[in-house]
Structures are given as structure tokens and as C-alpha cells.
Design a protein around this motif. Sequence first.
Motif, mmCIF file in Angstrom:
data_model
loop_
_atom_site.group_PDB
_atom_site.id
_atom_site.type_symbol
_atom_site.label_atom_id
_atom_site.label_comp_id
_atom_site.label_asym_id
_atom_site.label_seq_id
_atom_site.Cartn_x
_atom_site.Cartn_y
_atom_site.Cartn_z
ATOM 1 N N ALA A 202 39.827 37.159 47.266
ATOM 2 C CA ALA A 202 38.669 36.462 46.697
ATOM 3 C C ALA A 202 38.807 36.298 45.191
ATOM 4 O O ALA A 202 38.420 35.268 44.626
ATOM 5 N N PHE A 203 39.352 37.306 44.517
ATOM 6 C CA PHE A 203 39.547 37.240 43.071
ATOM 7 C C PHE A 203 40.454 36.074 42.692
ATOM 8 O O PHE A 203 40.135 35.285 41.777
ATOM 9 N N LEU A 204 41.569 35.918 43.391
ATOM 10 C CA LEU A 204 42.484 34.819 43.072
ATOM 11 C C LEU A 204 41.865 33.467 43.423
ATOM 12 O O LEU A 204 42.114 32.474 42.734
ATOM 13 N N ALA A 205 41.052 33.419 44.481
ATOM 14 C CA ALA A 205 40.353 32.171 44.802
ATOM 15 C C ALA A 205 39.405 31.784 43.670
ATOM 16 O O ALA A 205 39.275 30.604 43.322
ATOM 17 N N TRP A 206 38.755 32.770 43.086
ATOM 18 C CA TRP A 206 37.875 32.502 41.941
ATOM 19 C C TRP A 206 38.683 32.041 40.738
ATOM 20 O O TRP A 206 38.334 31.042 40.084
ATOM 21 N N LEU A 207 39.771 32.733 40.429
ATOM 22 C CA LEU A 207 40.600 32.316 39.295
ATOM 23 C C LEU A 207 41.091 30.887 39.460
ATOM 24 O O LEU A 207 41.225 30.141 38.480
ATOM 25 N N ASN A 208 41.375 30.486 40.694
ATOM 26 C CA ASN A 208 41.907 29.152 40.958
ATOM 27 C C ASN A 208 40.824 28.095 41.170
ATOM 28 O O ASN A 208 41.133 26.960 41.540
ATOM 29 N N GLY A 209 39.567 28.461 40.930
ATOM 30 C CA GLY A 209 38.492 27.475 40.955
ATOM 31 C C GLY A 209 37.942 27.145 42.314
ATOM 32 O O GLY A 209 37.207 26.159 42.463
ATOM 33 N N HIS A 210 38.217 27.959 43.326
ATOM 34 C CA HIS A 210 37.746 27.668 44.682
ATOM 35 C C HIS A 210 36.341 28.206 44.949
ATOM 36 O O HIS A 210 35.778 27.943 46.009
ATOM 37 N N GLN A 211 35.773 28.958 44.016
ATOM 38 C CA GLN A 211 34.407 29.450 44.175
ATOM 39 C C GLN A 211 33.790 29.654 42.796
ATOM 40 O O GLN A 211 34.500 29.852 41.813
ATOM 41 N N ARG A 212 32.460 29.587 42.779
ATOM 42 C CA ARG A 212 31.748 29.622 41.502
ATOM 43 C C ARG A 212 31.833 30.978 40.819
ATOM 44 O O ARG A 212 31.884 31.065 39.597
ATOM 45 N N GLY A 213 31.781 32.043 41.608
ATOM 46 C CA GLY A 213 31.755 33.373 41.023
ATOM 47 C C GLY A 213 32.625 34.334 41.802
ATOM 48 O O GLY A 213 33.026 34.067 42.939
ATOM 49 N N PHE A 214 32.915 35.456 41.181
ATOM 50 C CA PHE A 214 33.696 36.505 41.832
ATOM 51 C C PHE A 214 32.711 37.444 42.523
ATOM 52 O O PHE A 214 32.343 38.490 41.995
ATOM 53 N N HIS A 215 32.247 37.003 43.693
ATOM 54 C CA HIS A 215 31.284 37.756 44.485
ATOM 55 C C HIS A 215 31.764 37.795 45.926
ATOM 56 O O HIS A 215 32.404 36.847 46.401
ATOM 57 N N MET A 216 31.427 38.870 46.636
ATOM 58 C CA MET A 216 31.804 39.012 48.041
ATOM 59 C C MET A 216 30.629 39.570 48.822
ATOM 60 O O MET A 216 29.783 40.289 48.270
ATOM 61 N N VAL A 217 30.566 39.241 50.109
ATOM 62 C CA VAL A 217 29.507 39.823 50.937
ATOM 63 C C VAL A 217 29.715 41.331 50.991
ATOM 64 O O VAL A 217 30.846 41.839 50.927
ATOM 65 N N GLY A 218 28.608 42.043 51.072
ATOM 66 C CA GLY A 218 28.667 43.491 51.084
ATOM 67 C C GLY A 218 29.018 44.105 49.737
ATOM 68 O O GLY A 218 29.288 45.309 49.657
ATOM 69 N N GLY A 219 29.032 43.300 48.683
ATOM 70 C CA GLY A 219 29.363 43.821 47.363
ATOM 71 C C GLY A 219 30.805 44.280 47.228
ATOM 72 O O GLY A 219 31.145 45.059 46.329
ATOM 73 N N LEU A 220 31.695 43.742 48.094
ATOM 74 C CA LEU A 220 33.067 44.243 48.140
ATOM 75 C C LEU A 220 33.895 43.834 46.923
ATOM 76 O O LEU A 220 35.000 44.342 46.728
ATOM 77 N N HIS A 221 33.368 42.942 46.071
ATOM 78 C CA HIS A 221 34.099 42.588 44.860
ATOM 79 C C HIS A 221 34.260 43.782 43.922
ATOM 80 O O HIS A 221 35.086 43.748 43.011
ATOM 81 N N SER A 222 33.506 44.843 44.156
ATOM 82 C CA SER A 222 33.623 46.046 43.320
ATOM 83 C C SER A 222 34.673 47.025 43.847
ATOM 84 O O SER A 222 34.843 48.108 43.274
ATOM 85 N N ALA A 223 35.414 46.646 44.895
ATOM 86 C CA ALA A 223 36.315 47.597 45.552
ATOM 87 C C ALA A 223 37.617 47.826 44.792
ATOM 88 O O ALA A 223 38.331 48.784 45.080
ATOM 89 N N ARG A 224 37.963 46.950 43.847
ATOM 90 C CA ARG A 224 39.174 47.133 43.046
ATOM 91 C C ARG A 224 38.788 47.216 41.574
ATOM 92 O O ARG A 224 37.881 46.511 41.109
ATOM 93 N N ASP A 225 39.509 48.065 40.832
ATOM 94 C CA ASP A 225 39.174 48.270 39.434
ATOM 95 C C ASP A 225 39.812 47.206 38.541
ATOM 96 O O ASP A 225 40.628 46.392 38.981
ATOM 97 N N LEU A 226 39.402 47.227 37.268
ATOM 98 C CA LEU A 226 39.859 46.203 36.329
ATOM 99 C C LEU A 226 41.370 46.239 36.098
ATOM 100 O O LEU A 226 42.010 45.178 36.056
ATOM 101 N N PRO A 227 42.007 47.403 35.958
ATOM 102 C CA PRO A 227 43.466 47.393 35.834
ATOM 103 C C PRO A 227 44.176 46.772 37.042
ATOM 104 O O PRO A 227 45.186 46.077 36.882
ATOM 105 N N HIS A 228 43.629 46.993 38.233
ATOM 106 C CA HIS A 228 44.217 46.373 39.428
ATOM 107 C C HIS A 228 44.118 44.850 39.339
ATOM 108 O O HIS A 228 45.086 44.128 39.617
#
Length: 386
Positions: A325-351
Amino acid sequence: MSTLLLPTPEGALEPYTLSGTPADTSPLPPPRTRTAYAAAHVVADPLAPNAPGAPARLDWEATLAFRHHLWDQGMGVAEAMDTAQRGMGLDWEATARLIRTSGAEAAARGARLACGVGTDQLDPSDARLESVITAYGEQLDVVRDSGATPILMASRALAAVASGPGDYAKVYGELLGRTEVPVILHWLGTAFDPALAGYWGYADPAEAIEPVAALIAEHADRVEGIKVSLLDASLEVRLRRLLPEGVRLYTGDDFNYPDLVLGDEGGHSDALLGIFAAIAPAAARALAALDSGDTGRYRALMDPTVPLARHLFSAPTFYYKTGIAFLAWLNGHQRGFHMVGGLHSARDLPHLAQAVRLADAAGVLSDPDLAASRMAALLRVSGVDQ
């Protein structure tokens, strides 16, 4: 070219300058010598509640547009799989709508679509062998009506109630006996889902290879292929060599896919991969090179994506969806870096920072300036000034 100040795994900051070379995303036809599916993620509606345990609310326009992006790259779409957060935020009501809607979109353009059939609508407290079969059957009907190829996904409920290999043979035998079209089986290893330990009735996956091959041989006219996601290339090749003629082995090995798809003197694997959603332009062009017999170009395009794949699918592997999902956001395929269930928080910033470096090196950023701008915004909101 854009330069970012990115965190390192050691907790420091260091500058990184993107290459500035955009990925070629011009449309391509499907490959001729391999069958390739990209397992697509779902895009959460950033303005709707998507808390853990809540019903999933999707940005349907962006979710479907991403599938058209994959079809434009010549990929088939594997819909409603674990990449789409089955069992990790995507409930059955949203899944059923996703299958029906994607089925209509695929039919309208004559595109390849395969959809996951599971048992996730089943209350675990009600799980019995017969209720597992019923739950599979309900979802099989939805996929059949959508016009897609069914993928019989590994079932947590079955893993919980099966007492041994005979119970798996009973459930799969009954399902394969009733299906009206050939299906794809799905063997998902514990790195992807720890609840599937002991699947097929064997603690060691190596012991299940021959029984699974025998099950497929018994129902060869009803099995189009089997997707194997064990992250063990030797086991995959061993099973591949036992399959009846005409039954495909779809690699789900997001660590070793270039070698497995290329194959050897004994054959090759086709592909049904979550990583293909993130690297579709590079993978599509690599497969086109393979069609023309240019294995050098295949390697030159595919091999640089492996460090990215191994990073996104690093332990805990089941959180790979966050990187997709993060790479889809970087590539402009979605408005925000958000995931159902709040899973966008599952990886840290260094990752995520390392994902930027590796995606740039792999040549899969379609607009490096946009990617840099979005990553800079994420860094700033995380307290890292640029």
C-alpha cells in the motif's frame, strides 16, 4: 533529481538522492509463455472509519483503478487474497462486493481475474468440517457468479478443526467434486499466516508434498493450478515436478520468484504474487523479454526487484501488505497512505525509508518527484525535517 533525508535502521539520518528515472508504465499485452497474476491490495477510504475490528470501508474508485493499472501492464489480477487483507481487516461483506465489482470490471475489458474463496465469514466457534465445507461453498458461489477463476484459499477454520490428513482430503475432495470450473488451490505457509500451521495435516510442509500432489492428481480435471507460498524454492520445485500434465504451479514465493519463473530443464513456475502489485511495470517487461527468449534482459529487469521484495516481505512477513500500500501511495494510485484496520501503522519509518531506496533502485517508481514529495511529507509529519 530529489534528495531526501532518510532514517537508517541504526536511528541516524542520511541523505538519499533518487535516480529520477520514471518507470515505463505504458500498456503491455499479457505474457505468452507464462501466466502471471498480481495479488492486488485494497485502498482504504481515508475519510471513513477504518479502525481495527470495524467493517472495512474502501475507496472503491481507487481500488478499481489500481486493478486497471495491473491489467494495463498485462497482469492478471488475483482478487480478494491475503494481499487484500483477508483475515486482517477486510470483512466478508466488503470482500463479496469486491469480488462482484472486480468481476464486472474484468468482464467489461476481457481481462484475467481469479478470486479468493475462503471461510472467513464463519464464526470460529461454529467451525466444524461440515460448516467449513458450507462456508467454502457459499464463497465459491459468489466467485462463480462473478465469472472469475476460483482460488480455494487455505482456511484458518479448517486448520483449527482438522484432525489429520483425512479431514483435509474430505473437505477438498468434496469441494473439487462440486466445482463447475477448474480452480486454483492455495498453500499459504506460516510465515504469511501462523494460524495455518500443520496445514494438510502435516507439521512439516515437506511431508505434505506427495499427499498434495496425489490429491491434485485425483482431481486433475478440476484443478487449474496450485499457488505455493512456502518461501522454500526447493519444496516448490519438488511439488511442481509431481504435478499432472496441464496443472500449473503458481509461485507465491516473494523471495525466489525470478529463478522459479525462469525455470530449469524440468519446467517453470507461473506466478501469483503480491510483490507483482508493487513491481508490475518491471515484472511485465521482464516477462515480455522472456517471451522473446531474452533471458539476459529478463534478469536485468527482474533481479533488481528482489531486494525490495525481500525487504517488504521480511519478518513479520504478514505485514508485507503495508509496504504494498505504501508503494501504491508513492506512485499516485491512492490519495493517502491509509489501510483498513489501521494496518498502515504496522511498519516503522526506517522500514518505509528503506523501501523508498530499494524501489528507486529497482526502477519501479513511476514518478520519482511525486514519490519524493509524498515521502518528504510523511517524514515531516513524523518529526523529520527536510
